[in-house]
Design a protein around this motif. Structure first.
Motif, PDB file in Angstrom:
ATOM      1  N   LEU A  28       1.086  -1.870  23.988  1.00  0.00           N
ATOM      2  CA  LEU A  28       1.667  -3.387  23.744  1.00  0.00           C
ATOM      3  C   LEU A  28       3.019  -3.154  24.139  1.00  0.00           C
ATOM      4  CD1 LEU A  28       0.947  -5.538  20.831  1.00  0.00           C
ATOM      5  CD2 LEU A  28       0.208  -5.961  22.573  1.00  0.00           C
ATOM      6  N   THR A  36       1.219 -14.739  15.962  1.00  0.00           N
ATOM      7  CA  THR A  36       0.828 -14.545  17.476  1.00  0.00           C
ATOM      8  C   THR A  36       0.274 -13.568  17.636  1.00  0.00           C
ATOM      9  OG1 THR A  36       2.952 -15.762  17.669  1.00  0.00           O
ATOM     10  CG2 THR A  36       2.529 -14.438  19.819  1.00  0.00           C
ATOM     11  N   VAL A  37       0.432 -11.848  17.265  1.00  0.00           N
ATOM     12  CA  VAL A  37      -0.587 -10.855  17.600  1.00  0.00           C
ATOM     13  C   VAL A  37      -1.363 -11.035  16.849  1.00  0.00           C
ATOM     14  CG1 VAL A  37       1.754  -9.452  17.527  1.00  0.00           C
ATOM     15  CG2 VAL A  37       0.924  -9.724  15.214  1.00  0.00           C
ATOM     16  N   ILE A  76       6.735  -8.476  18.838  1.00  0.00           N
ATOM     17  CA  ILE A  76       5.546  -8.982  18.624  1.00  0.00           C
ATOM     18  C   ILE A  76       5.300  -7.027  17.741  1.00  0.00           C
ATOM     19  CG2 ILE A  76       3.794  -8.022  20.785  1.00  0.00           C
ATOM     20  CD1 ILE A  76       5.217 -10.877  22.151  1.00  0.00           C
ATOM     21  N   ALA A 112       2.844  -6.357  14.241  1.00  0.00           N
ATOM     22  CA  ALA A 112       1.612  -5.865  15.496  1.00  0.00           C
ATOM     23  C   ALA A 112       1.345  -3.806  14.487  1.00  0.00           C
ATOM     24  CB  ALA A 112       1.585  -5.517  16.495  1.00  0.00           C
ATOM     25  N   ARG A 136      -4.863  -0.515  20.671  1.00  0.00           N
ATOM     26  CA  ARG A 136      -4.166  -1.963  21.299  1.00  0.00           C
ATOM     27  C   ARG A 136      -2.605  -1.936  21.118  1.00  0.00           C
ATOM     28  NH1 ARG A 136      -6.111  -6.282  23.127  1.00  0.00           N
ATOM     29  NH2 ARG A 136      -7.649  -6.551  21.125  1.00  0.00           N
ATOM     30  N   SER A 175       3.575  -2.614  27.672  1.00  0.00           N
ATOM     31  CA  SER A 175       3.146  -3.880  28.507  1.00  0.00           C
ATOM     32  C   SER A 175       4.748  -5.056  27.901  1.00  0.00           C
ATOM     33  CB  SER A 175       1.945  -4.973  28.639  1.00  0.00           C
ATOM     34  OG  SER A 175       1.449  -4.695  27.277  1.00  0.00           O
ATOM     35  N   ARG A 176       4.456  -4.976  26.421  1.00  0.00           N
ATOM     36  CA  ARG A 176       5.988  -5.894  25.618  1.00  0.00           C
ATOM     37  C   ARG A 176       6.681  -5.465  24.806  1.00  0.00           C
ATOM     38  NH1 ARG A 176       4.962 -10.288  24.826  1.00  0.00           N
ATOM     39  NH2 ARG A 176       2.807 -11.439  25.683  1.00  0.00           N
ATOM     40  N   GLU A 180      -2.224 -11.507  20.949  1.00  0.00           N
ATOM     41  CA  GLU A 180      -1.989 -10.210  21.616  1.00  0.00           C
ATOM     42  C   GLU A 180      -3.237  -9.588  21.325  1.00  0.00           C
ATOM     43  OE1 GLU A 180      -0.099  -9.532  23.246  1.00  0.00           O
ATOM     44  OE2 GLU A 180       1.207 -10.968  23.405  1.00  0.00           O
ATOM     45  N   ASN A 227       5.452 -14.540  13.864  1.00  0.00           N
ATOM     46  CA  ASN A 227       5.336 -13.055  15.268  1.00  0.00           C
ATOM     47  C   ASN A 227       3.436 -13.271  14.636  1.00  0.00           C
ATOM     48  OD1 ASN A 227       7.732 -13.355  15.379  1.00  0.00           O
ATOM     49  ND2 ASN A 227       8.376 -12.282  13.783  1.00  0.00           N
ATOM     50  N   ASN A 271       9.971  -7.023  23.789  1.00  0.00           N
ATOM     51  CA  ASN A 271       9.397  -7.808  22.461  1.00  0.00           C
ATOM     52  C   ASN A 271       9.086  -6.961  21.474  1.00  0.00           C
ATOM     53  OD1 ASN A 271       9.300  -8.848  25.287  1.00  0.00           O
ATOM     54  ND2 ASN A 271       8.106 -10.120  24.543  1.00  0.00           N
TER      55      ASN A 271
END
Lengths: 376, 330
Positions: free
Chosen positions: A333, A159-160, A343, A347, A329, A336-337, A164, A156, A340
């Motif tokens: 997120l 990914t971020v 994420i 983050a 940010r 938009s996420r 991201e 994770n 999730n």
């Protein structure tokens, strides 16, 4: 404190328990965030974080490999594989349709019609067999209820930080924070010295002004300053936000430092003056070094405030990759996420990690600053 | 990488400029008014009159430009239309008081004003009183204080996860709904329940601010003279009476400070609402509404009018603070 005779043991226990409850209430939400950010994303989405250590049962939908993987074995065309990506897992039941995802036990063979059959073992190994050569491009759909061992991963975070954009925002936040912390300290230290140790008309009025400005809502400054920055060609950018943070941080800086400096022993400063030292020398050689605790307190405040700020950054910085700070940010997120959590949790934990380190390392100065900074 | 260099260069240049200004202006003053020669006494007097303003100059400039001027400019803008060109008198304020969303914001801000300072002060007081009596009190304090370091946005993510909602047929991964369903209830989409969702947002700020209240009140409790407590013990007071009747009355001043400090913070609350609901489902507050009108709708007139209302709301506290500071200074 009142450990005198007659203090009942039961009361002491009640205190221990009450404090324990408070501590748990105050730490559990953050702890949940940390645990979740380290969990495998499928497990995170399937079960609560408090079950992170126990094996979880979850429904996976998978596909067998497509017909391109088939091989002729005797009379049959066979596709073999394992439903688990990682190869590890235990199947409780399985099925081939979303209406009956648990129709078969491990080891059962399902007749798919047209001479095809599918067998899934407890380990996730499957055998898809067909009398005729299979056609098409996709494999057979199947559902498994699996018992998955707990799995922790740093995926994770990878990914971020990468995809991201949190890594880049981390850098941006630092870019905002460091100058916005250092510059006001310098400017304020001189002003605080003047307000504490120099005698001139209007001093009391200026101190009153600083106290008043402490509580001016910064909402009031946003529009006029944005217009001002645009008018002088500064626009949105790091230079503008450094100036803005300097302006917003100055009242507290001056107030804290002045109170501290005014409390320094008078003899030292008067003595230096009698010896012919100028104010500039007294400030640099005596007052500044002695004021270190107050400087540290303010530095921590300003660092935490600028690091955690969202509003000033949204107004005075652009929204491009090169200027988006971490708080901004994360808010994006959240939009938009929203679902999730792997994420969002990773983050958010990255964004609070630095302030937490600063907090635990320098708690002493933070407490001292709070005690000095609240208007009495 | 270039960006880090840019920031580092700014620090170096900025620090250098600051030091150069203070050092240079002092050196010039010393040169112009030497402490020797026939006019030494007059020169010293003159230098002493000028020097404070050299020290104060940059601060006064920045404060005037970044905090004082905006107050007046905001008032001016609030009397003009969206572009800031045409004078509309009190038009923006008239519009505000007829706007349902504004009235909702005022109501919510009032709710926040009552609930958050009260709960944060209460929990802070309880935590301060209890942790002072046990050995591991300092560790406990540290943990209760910790949310202070967490950003409002970070806290919003943390609590959105606690409040997470899924349909009744799914397993709940949000802690609150898991507890509710575990007790046999139905899951609730907490932050979308009108009116009550305000309280779920307020809990976040209480969670953050309790540590602040605890630290200040703990120091105040320790500052209480031992004799008063000992006298009460001799008179047979029990621990609760000692706390409520002897200790609390002696720290009223500090409680007021904690209360007003949190009140000011609450008035300006923005990030939590922005990140959690963005003012939907009846949870709008003034600061978020101000942001919406100013930077989403681009209407500087209405945005400024809301900002001026915020300013009016903090003015009583400002006056009170100034009076207290002056009293203490004398």
């Amino acid at each position: 404190m009142e450990g005198h005779a007659g203090q009942k043991a039961s009361l002491t226990w009640a205190v221990h328990i009450a404090v324990a409850v408070l501590v748990v209430l105050w730490t559990v939400p953050t702890f949940g965030l940390l645990v979740s950010s380290l969990r495998d994303k499928d497990q995170l989405a399937a079960t609560g974080w408090w079950t992170a250590l126990s094996a979880s049962e979850q429904t996976l939908s998978a596909r067998t490999e497509g017909p391109e993987a088939q091989q002729k074995e005797g009379d049959l065309w066979i596709v073999r594989g394992n439903v688990f990506d990682s190869g590890a897992g235990q199947i409780a039941s399985w099925g081939t349709s979303s209406r009956a995802p648990a129709a078969y036990q491990p080891g059962d063979t399902a007749d798919l019609g047209k001479g095809e059959s599918l067998t899934v073992e407890e380990t996730g190994d499957y055998v898809l067999a067909s009398a005729a050569e299979m056609t098409g491009s996709r494999g057979q759909r199947l559902f498994v209820q699996s018992v998955v061992p707990p799995r922790f991963t740093l995926d994770n975070y990878r990914t971020v930080i990468g995809a991201e954009g949190i890594g880049r925002s981390f850098l941006n936040t630092f870019t905002v924070t460091i100058p916005a912390t250092v510059i006001p300290i310098l400017v304020a230290a001189f002003a605080a010295y003047a307000l504490a140790w120099m005698r001139f008309p209007g001093r009391a009025l200026l101190i009153a002004c600083v106290v008043g400005l402490l509580v001016v809502p910064l909402q009031l400054s946003l529009i006029p300053l944005l217009r001002f920055h645009n008018a002088i060609g500064l626009g949105k950018g790091y230079f503008g936000i450094w100036l803005a943070h300097t302006g917003f941080g100055l009242p507290l800086a001056i107030y804290l430092l002045r109170n501290y400096m005014a409390g320094l022993p008078k003899d030292i400063i008067e003595g230096a003056r009698v010896d012919g030292a100028t104010d500039f020398q007294i400030f640099r050689k005596i007052v500044l070094p002695l004021s270190f605790p107050a400087l540290a307190s303010f530095a921590i405040f300003q660092f935490l405030w600028t690091w955690n700020d969202l509003l000033v950054a949204k107004v005075f910085l652009g929204t491009g990759d090169s200027q988006l700070v971490m708080t901004g940010r994360i808010v994006e997120l959240l939009g938009s996420r929203g679902g999730n959590w792997e994420i969002l949790t990773a983050a958010a934990f990255l964004s609070i990690a630095v302030p937490l380190v600063v907090f635990f390392a320098m708690q002493k100065y933070l407490v001292r600053g709070l005690l000095a900074g609240s208007v009495k | 990488m270039g960006q880090i260099l840019y920031a580092a260069a700014t620090i170096v240049v900025g620090v250098f400029l600051c030091v150069a200004y203070f050092w240079g202006s002092n050196a010039v003053l010393d040169r112009l008014c030497p402490m020797k020669g026939p006019e030494a006494a007059a020169n010293v007097r003159r230098a002493n009159a000028i020097r404070p303003w050299l020290f104060l100059g940059p601060s006064i400039l920045v404060l005037s430009l970044y905090l004082v001027y905006p107050v007046f400019n905001s008032i001016w803008l609030s009397l003009h239309d969206s572009s800031g060109q045409d004078f509309v008198g009190l038009g923006n304020y008239v519009w505000l008081f007829g706007d349902a969303k504004f009235l909702e914001s005022v109501r919510n801000n009032l709710l926040w004003l009552v609930f958050v300072p009260a709960m944060a002060t209460f929990f802070g007081l309880v935590a301060a009183a209890l942790t002072d009596r046990i050995k591991w009190g300092n560790a406990a304090k540290s943990l209760i204080f910790m949310p202070m370091a967490i950003s409002f946005v970070g806290a919003a993510v943390i609590w959105k996860f606690v409040y997470d909602y899924r349909g009744a047929d799914q397993e709940q991964i949000g802690l609150l709904n898991a507890i509710v369903t575990g007790l046999g209830g139905d899951p609730v989409a907490w932050i979308t329940v009108p009116f009550w969702n305000n309280f779920f947002l307020m809990v976040i700020l209480v969670w953050i601010q309790t540590g602040f209240a605890m630290v200040i009140l703990s120091a105040a409790l320790r500052g209480i003279p031992e004799e008063t407590v000992e006298a009460a013990i001799l008179d047979g007071a029990n621990p609760f009476q000692i706390f409520w009747r002897i200790k609390i009355p002696q720290i009223w001043g500090t409680i007021a400070v904690v209360w007003t400090t949190i009140t000011i913070l609450v008035l300006k609350i923005f990030d939590i609402v922005f990140a959690m609901t963005n003012g939907q489902w009846g949870s709008q507050v003034l600061a978020n509404m101000m942001y919406d009108w100013s930077f989403r709708a681009g209407d500087f007139g209405r945005g400024s009018a809301i900002a001026v209302i915020l300013m009016l709301a903090v003015t009583p506290i400002m006056v009170w603070n100034i009076r207290n500071a002056r009293k203490e200074g004398q």
